[in-house]
Structure formats: C-alpha cells, structure tokens
Design an enzyme around this catalytic site. Sequence first.
Site, PDB file in Angstrom:
ATOM      1  N   GLN A   1      21.157  18.465 -19.568  1.00  0.00           N
ATOM      2  CA  GLN A   1      22.447  18.906 -19.003  1.00  0.00           C
ATOM      3  C   GLN A   1      22.879  18.033 -17.816  1.00  0.00           C
ATOM      4  O   GLN A   1      23.947  18.249 -17.246  1.00  0.00           O
ATOM      5  CB  GLN A   1      22.366  20.367 -18.548  1.00  0.00           C
ATOM      6  CG  GLN A   1      22.175  21.361 -19.679  1.00  0.00           C
ATOM      7  CD  GLN A   1      23.413  21.547 -20.545  1.00  0.00           C
ATOM      8  OE1 GLN A   1      24.535  21.242 -20.135  1.00  0.00           O
ATOM      9  NE2 GLN A   1      23.227  22.039 -21.747  1.00  0.00           N
TER      10      GLN A   1
ATOM     11  N   HIS B   1      24.475  14.893 -27.982  1.00  0.00           N
ATOM     12  CA  HIS B   1      25.599  15.803 -28.279  1.00  0.00           C
ATOM     13  C   HIS B   1      26.028  16.624 -27.061  1.00  0.00           C
ATOM     14  O   HIS B   1      27.013  17.362 -27.122  1.00  0.00           O
ATOM     15  CB  HIS B   1      25.300  16.700 -29.490  1.00  0.00           C
ATOM     16  CG  HIS B   1      24.342  17.826 -29.266  1.00  0.00           C
ATOM     17  ND1 HIS B   1      24.764  19.117 -29.075  1.00  0.00           N
ATOM     18  CD2 HIS B   1      22.996  17.871 -29.197  1.00  0.00           C
ATOM     19  CE1 HIS B   1      23.706  19.908 -28.931  1.00  0.00           C
ATOM     20  NE2 HIS B   1      22.613  19.167 -28.983  1.00  0.00           N
TER      21      HIS B   1
ATOM     22  N   THR C   1      12.627   5.324 -40.238  1.00  0.00           N
ATOM     23  CA  THR C   1      13.774   4.432 -40.096  1.00  0.00           C
ATOM     24  C   THR C   1      14.752   4.998 -39.075  1.00  0.00           C
ATOM     25  O   THR C   1      15.087   6.176 -39.114  1.00  0.00           O
ATOM     26  CB  THR C   1      14.463   4.241 -41.463  1.00  0.00           C
ATOM     27  OG1 THR C   1      13.483   3.783 -42.377  1.00  0.00           O
ATOM     28  CG2 THR C   1      15.611   3.247 -41.371  1.00  0.00           C
TER      29      THR C   1
ATOM     30  N   SER D   1      19.932  14.250 -24.596  1.00  0.00           N
ATOM     31  CA  SER D   1      20.441  14.559 -25.929  1.00  0.00           C
ATOM     32  C   SER D   1      21.913  14.162 -26.005  1.00  0.00           C
ATOM     33  O   SER D   1      22.718  14.575 -25.169  1.00  0.00           O
ATOM     34  CB  SER D   1      20.296  16.057 -26.192  1.00  0.00           C
ATOM     35  OG  SER D   1      20.893  16.387 -27.419  1.00  0.00           O
TER      36      SER D   1
ATOM     37  N   GLY E   1      17.140  16.532 -27.800  1.00  0.00           N
ATOM     38  CA  GLY E   1      16.496  16.983 -26.575  1.00  0.00           C
ATOM     39  C   GLY E   1      15.222  17.772 -26.836  1.00  0.00           C
ATOM     40  O   GLY E   1      14.223  17.614 -26.142  1.00  0.00           O
ATOM     41  N   SER E   2      15.259  18.636 -27.857  1.00  0.00           N
ATOM     42  CA  SER E   2      14.087  19.471 -28.138  1.00  0.00           C
ATOM     43  C   SER E   2      12.884  18.597 -28.474  1.00  0.00           C
ATOM     44  O   SER E   2      11.779  18.817 -27.979  1.00  0.00           O
ATOM     45  CB  SER E   2      14.369  20.422 -29.304  1.00  0.00           C
ATOM     46  OG  SER E   2      15.449  21.272 -28.988  1.00  0.00           O
TER      47      SER E   2
ATOM     48  N   CYS F   1      20.985  29.464 -28.123  1.00  0.00           N
ATOM     49  CA  CYS F   1      19.762  29.810 -28.848  1.00  0.00           C
ATOM     50  C   CYS F   1      19.460  31.296 -28.767  1.00  0.00           C
ATOM     51  O   CYS F   1      18.889  31.866 -29.673  1.00  0.00           O
ATOM     52  CB  CYS F   1      18.577  29.042 -28.295  1.00  0.00           C
ATOM     53  SG  CYS F   1      18.998  27.366 -27.841  1.00  0.00           S
TER      54      CYS F   1
ATOM     55  N   ASN G   1      20.792  24.926 -18.115  1.00  0.00           N
ATOM     56  CA  ASN G   1      21.875  24.980 -19.094  1.00  0.00           C
ATOM     57  C   ASN G   1      22.710  26.251 -19.018  1.00  0.00           C
ATOM     58  O   ASN G   1      23.831  26.278 -19.485  1.00  0.00           O
ATOM     59  CB  ASN G   1      21.317  24.790 -20.508  1.00  0.00           C
ATOM     60  CG  ASN G   1      20.109  25.649 -20.793  1.00  0.00           C
ATOM     61  OD1 ASN G   1      19.127  25.621 -20.064  1.00  0.00           O
ATOM     62  ND2 ASN G   1      20.194  26.452 -21.832  1.00  0.00           N
TER      63      ASN G   1
HETATM   64  C1  PLP Z   1      20.689  21.518 -25.515  1.00  0.00           C
HETATM   65  C2  PLP Z   1      19.499  21.461 -24.672  1.00  0.00           C
HETATM   66  C3  PLP Z   1      18.249  21.078 -25.196  1.00  0.00           C
HETATM   67  C4  PLP Z   1      18.037  20.803 -26.666  1.00  0.00           C
HETATM   68  O1  PLP Z   1      18.656  19.624 -27.091  1.00  0.00           O
HETATM   69  P1  PLP Z   1      18.886  19.404 -28.653  1.00  0.00           P
HETATM   70  O2  PLP Z   1      19.359  17.990 -28.750  1.00  0.00           O
HETATM   71  O3  PLP Z   1      19.925  20.369 -29.091  1.00  0.00           O
HETATM   72  O4  PLP Z   1      17.572  19.599 -29.321  1.00  0.00           O
HETATM   73  C5  PLP Z   1      17.176  21.003 -24.344  1.00  0.00           C
HETATM   74  N1  PLP Z   1      17.315  21.277 -23.026  1.00  0.00           N
HETATM   75  C6  PLP Z   1      18.482  21.640 -22.491  1.00  0.00           C
HETATM   76  C7  PLP Z   1      18.569  21.897 -21.032  1.00  0.00           C
HETATM   77  C8  PLP Z   1      19.613  21.748 -23.293  1.00  0.00           C
HETATM   78  O5  PLP Z   1      20.766  22.129 -22.756  1.00  0.00           O
END
Ligand code: PLP
Length: 402
Positions: A183, A205, A241, A203, A74-75, A328, A155
């Site tokens: 989210q 995870h 890759t 993202s 996500g970042s 974070c 989040n």
């Molecule tokens: C977790 C999160 C991210 C970051 O995602 P990562 O895959 O951990 O880099 C960005 N935005 C929100 C709203 C998140 O909850």
Amino acid sequence: MGMGKYVYMDQAATTKISERALGAMMPCFTEAFGNPSSLHEAGRDAEAVVEQARARIAACFHAEPSEIYFTSGGSEADNWAIRQGAALGAKKGKKHLISSAFEHHAVLHTLEALKKEGFEVTLLPVHENGLVRPEELKAAIREDTALVTVMYVNNEVGTIQPVEELGRICRESGVLFHTDAVQAAGHLLIDVKEQNIDMLSISAHKFHGPKGVGALYVRKGVALGNLIFGGGQERGKRAGTENVPAIAGMATALEESLENREEKNARTRAMQRKLLEAVRKIPCTRLNGDEERRVAGNLNFCFEGIEGESLLLYLDLDGICASSGSACTSGSLEPSHVLLALGLPAEIAHGSLRLSFDETNSEADADLVLEKLPEVVARLRSMSPVWKEKEDREEREREKPF
Ligand SMILES: *Cc1c(COP(=O)(O)O)cnc(C)c1O
C-alpha cells in the site's frame, strides 16, 4: 464520475490499469512475445523487456536490479520473504519472529503456518492510533529473533509505520527486516538503503498496474532460498516463464505513479480533508487510525449502531463502490482484525467504512459520497435495534431527576 457507471472509492482493493501501463503491455503480446530464455532474437527482445523493467523498478526504490525478484503479486512476495527469513534464522537456531497485530492476511497466515512448524511469533500492538512503537519493537527483539516483518502502510486504516526507525533497530540488532509495502509503493518515496530495509513486497495492481504481478526486493547478501524449482528464471529461485507483459506494465505503472507525486498527493490530501470534515459531522462517527500519519488516499470510519455490510450494500445501490475493510474479509461477518487490533469493541468495529481514493477520483466523486453517505447512515440507523436502544437509553438518562 470517473468511470461513468459508478464512483470508485475502493482504490486500496485494486486500481484500474493506467493507459500508459496498458500501452506498455500490448507490444509484449504482439511483438516481444518470445520466451526470455530462448537463444534467438525473439527471446532476446523479451529478455530485454524483463531486464529493463527490473532496472526501472529497482531505481524507484534505490535498489540494484539484481535485488529485484518478480512474483505473482504481493501475497506471494510476502510468503516468500517471511518463509525464507524464518528458514535463514532456523539454520542458526533462531526461531522467533516479530510482526504486528494488524498485518495483511498474507503475512498473518504465513506466520500461523510457521507457528505450526515450531516458530514462536510475537505480534506487536498497534495501539489506538494504528502505529507500532519502535521502543516496543526494541524490547521484543531477543537473541533468537530471526525476522521482523511490519507493514509499511496498513491497507484498512492507511497508517504509515515508522519504517526507517524500525529498520534501524533491526539492523543494529542483526535481525532481518521485511516490510509489506504493497500500500506504500507508488504513493510514498521509498529508499531501501536509507530505510534499512532487507526485504520489501510490492504488487502492481495497487498502483494502476496489472493484476497477478508483483516483486520482492531482497538486499544483496541475504541468501534467499528457492520458491519454485524448475528453470533458471529469477536467478534460479523462482522458476517459470516470466509474465513479460505484466512485468512491463508494472514497471511503467510504478514510474508513472511516482511522476508528479507531490502534486497528485496534494490533490488527494485535499479530497481527504474535504471528506473527513464533512463525514465527521455525522453524529457518533469516529475516524480510525491516526489522523496525521496516514496516506492521503485513505479514510476509515466507524458509524455507531449500523452494520458495515448493509452500509456497503446501500452505497452500492447509490452507485458508490467502497469497502468495509479488506476485500479478503468482506463477505464474512467477522469484524475486521485490523479494527480489533486498534482496540475497538466488536460491535463498533462492525460498522466500518473504508473510502480509498486517489488522483483519478474527481470532485464529483467526493460530492456524490457526501450527498449519499449521511442519508444512508441515517436510514440504516432508523432501522437499527441497536441504535434505537442507544437512543432510548440516552432519553432515560436525560429524564432522570437530579
Ligand atoms: C493487496 C495487498 C496484498 C496482496 O497483494 P496481491 O497482489 O493481491 O496478492 C498484500 N498486502 C497488502 C498490504 C495489500 O494491500
């Protein structure tokens, strides 16, 4: 108790990978292990996995496969979208960006960096309910606005922004609209066309997929610039890759999370109601963020007179994994920027607790939280000088003669 060892109520920080997603990944290590760029059967097998995953993910958002770019999470997707949206604007002399005050740091820190490069940033207020007001976005858009980036679901407090309306306002003004949907993906129905979304970050995870993989949707016609120079992967815009197993796992996890979505959502809602009604009975407790316009799996509270960090420590000793806000910022003693954006005074914002849960949590999980949380809050308050002072003050008020 879900995983046996502890109760996991921190699903907004990360989730456990689902059996099915893990199952989809395994053959990519052992069978389809080729390099998708290779011109032989092993390569073609891996390429097929990647391209099928791209099409499956696109379908979940009503997008075209060619509009999906894989990233490391996500970042990265947020950084890419915002930097490119800004760059596209700058080419036309537009150097104004709009966002909201309580975005994820992946967004806020990118905006900070862009400020140093000469961009001007307007952060929209999110008010006490944790919601951006569309009319305030409308008023903030200027001739030189290049990009609007507002998160879909926050989040920390779980509030759901009026994305479709925000998107419409941007479309009507000819301004690019990006949303951090990390989210929201896997929880809410997202239609990038109907909702006027130009760019969207996800993202894996956060919806029971693997860590270290995500995607950026970019509407056809938006001339996305390069992120990583090198080979021709991701249409030449992000070289390297492909992480084939993770990409396959993400596609499966996303599809799975949207299957029987309403049924799972209803279960989670019921757990939310049960937790909310009970936690609310603890004196001097407030729910942060709008009660209705929030995702089913989020509750965020402030308990007066105590510190979020100590609360987490004690809950952890009782076998409960929760959070004081975002993963974070925990570890730092700064109050959450999200709660401050909601207008909470710093001393109240310090005593926050986020419970994030989903259909993988059991009734027993909720029961343990409801057994332990009131005890822990009472114990911490009994040791708190702030709480003692408040009680003494109230005592004096009561004794005052009329
Ligand atoms: C977790 C999160 C991210 C970051 O995602 P990562 O895959 O951990 O880099 C960005 N935005 C929100 C709203 C998140 O909850």
